[in-house]
Design a protein around this motif. Structure first.
Motif, PDB file in Angstrom:
ATOM      1  N   PRO A 170       0.834  -1.209   0.000  1.00 33.42           N
ATOM      2  CA  PRO A 170       0.000   0.000   0.000  1.00 33.42           C
ATOM      3  C   PRO A 170       0.865   1.254   0.000  1.00 33.42           C
ATOM      4  O   PRO A 170       1.884   1.332   0.698  1.00 33.42           O
ATOM      5  CB  PRO A 170      -0.796  -0.133   1.308  1.00 33.42           C
ATOM      6  N   THR A 183      -6.998  -2.613  -5.448  1.00 34.78           N
ATOM      7  CA  THR A 183      -7.582  -2.525  -4.111  1.00 34.78           C
ATOM      8  C   THR A 183      -6.685  -3.224  -3.122  1.00 34.78           C
ATOM      9  O   THR A 183      -5.879  -4.091  -3.493  1.00 34.78           O
ATOM     10  CB  THR A 183      -8.986  -3.164  -4.082  1.00 34.78           C
ATOM     11  N   GLU A 184      -6.786  -2.867  -1.856  1.00 33.58           N
ATOM     12  CA  GLU A 184      -5.990  -3.516  -0.823  1.00 33.58           C
ATOM     13  C   GLU A 184      -6.661  -4.820  -0.412  1.00 33.58           C
ATOM     14  O   GLU A 184      -7.859  -4.850  -0.124  1.00 33.58           O
ATOM     15  CB  GLU A 184      -5.822  -2.593   0.383  1.00 33.58           C
ATOM     16  N   GLN A 214      -1.598  -4.159  -2.073  1.00 34.83           N
ATOM     17  CA  GLN A 214      -2.359  -3.487  -3.113  1.00 34.83           C
ATOM     18  C   GLN A 214      -2.323  -4.389  -4.349  1.00 34.83           C
ATOM     19  O   GLN A 214      -1.236  -4.743  -4.825  1.00 34.83           O
ATOM     20  CB  GLN A 214      -1.719  -2.134  -3.419  1.00 34.83           C
TER      21      GLN A 214
END
Length: 373
Positions: free
Chosen positions: A230, A294-295, A305
């Protein structure tokens, strides 16, 4: 002032230290006297001595038959194809340095050469040939042999080579990892009587990474996952790449992906659900609908991520493995937090610490009435 002046700074002391180490380790037999050398150089010298090699012995290179060359090139087609554009681009980065690129297989046998090789110089012509064996067992300590033994990028200058006859070379090397998690070869950058260029270690490592990614991307797959931590921007050679078949089995991955998922070299990566704390179908649905990155949580408690890129629609076999509908990521997250609280025997602070989040976040996600102190 000459353009080469900065490159010469510290050259004399460095060569003097290397010579002192050679006298102590290779002639007096005292390896502890080689303290100025990197530990991996000392280990390579020790292996060479253990094989009965004499540093003063001259090295001879046998001729390579055309049939041998054809066999090597046919056996290494995927690697040669993935490496070709990367090696060509190296000429721009190494312009005017007189270094050239050598690509070998996992045994240290040359399968490709590119760059300004002076064929009139036997020191270049001898090694810059497809089919020649440049492994440690054949030519002692070199960037090629050390890279394939240590499985890490290296820089080797002049007298750090084991054999005295090789002390004209300076070279950088990096291993190339295949999509199955095993080393498939290495990339070497070599110069003859050239200024020391330690920055080439970084260049060769990045170039090897580009080759690895090309190998991974060339593998057949139903779904490709591009991953990073992330906060990092997806889209460069530092991304983890993971190939899944229609049943969710991991069929190929690059080294960053293996590191992110803590998969050691040579270990079967298994099924995607062994690593990602989400249903397999959630990943396939994201790829099918071209969802943005998206995480996604891992079972380790970390998060990645992830951008799912579908190569073709997943077949019904993949859908049936986990049911027709994907569980929302929010529900998966809640389940993970609840499990952490249960594992901590109701201690919310310990659960929050294990997850790397605040205690307030645990209460907010689960609801004050559900979380137990």
């Amino acid at each position: 002032m000459s353009l080469n002046t900065p490159l010469q700074t510290g050259a004399a002391p460095r060569l003097s230290q290397i010579e002192q180490a050679r006298l102590a380790a290779l002639h007096a037999g005292e390896l502890q006297g080689a303290s100025h050398l990197a530990p991996w150089v000392q280990r390579s010298w020790q292996r060479c001595l253990s094989m009965g090699m004499d540093p003063a012995r001259s090295i001879s290179f046998e001729a390579v038959s055309q049939s041998r060359i054809r066999h090597l090139q046919e056996a290494n087609q995927p690697l040669l194809k993935a490496a070709a554009p990367v090696i060509r681009s190296l000429s721009r980065a190494m312009a005017n340095t007189r270094y050239f690129a050598i690509l070998t297989d996992a045994q240290g046998v040359v399968i490709d050469v590119n760059g300004p090789v002076d064929r009139q110089d036997p020191r270049a012509a001898d090694i810059a040939r497809v089919g020649v064996d440049l492994s440690e067992r054949a030519v002692g300590t070199t960037a090629i042999g050390a890279t394939l033994t240590e499985l890490q990028p290296v820089w080797l200058h002049r007298g750090e080579h084991f054999f005295e006859s090789n002390s004209v070379y300076s070279c950088a090397g990096a291993p190339i990892w295949g999509p199955d998690g095993r080393c498939v070869g290495m990339l070497d950058l070599t110069g003859i009587h050239v200024p020391e260029q330690p920055a080439l270690k970084h260049l060769v490592a990045q170039s090897a990474r580009s080759i690895e990614n090309a190998l991974t991307l060339s593998m057949p797959h139903a779904l490709m996952l591009r991953m990073n931590w992330p906060g990092r921007v997806l889209g460069d050679d530092n991304d983890g790449l993971l190939c899944l078949d229609e049943d969710g089995l991991i069929t190929a991955l690059n080294r960053p992906a293996a590191d992110m998922l803590d998969i050691p070299p040579g270990v079967e990566p298994g099924h995607c659900t062994q690593h990602f704390a989400v249903p397999m179908q959630a990943l396939f649905d994201a790829g099918r609908h071209q969802a943005p990155a998206t995480e996604i949580p891992l079972w380790s408690g970390l998060r990645l991520q992830v951008l799912a890129q579908g190569d073709r629609p997943a077949r019904s076999t993949a859908r049936s493995a986990t049911g027709a509908h994907a569980v929302p990521l929010k529900d998966i997250e809640t389940a993970l937090i609840r499990k952490a609280v249960d594992d901590a025997r109701g201690n919310v602070m310990d659960a929050a610490r294990a997850l790397g989040i605040s205690r307030a976040t645990v209460y907010r996600k689960l609801g004050a009435g559900r979380a137990r102190r």
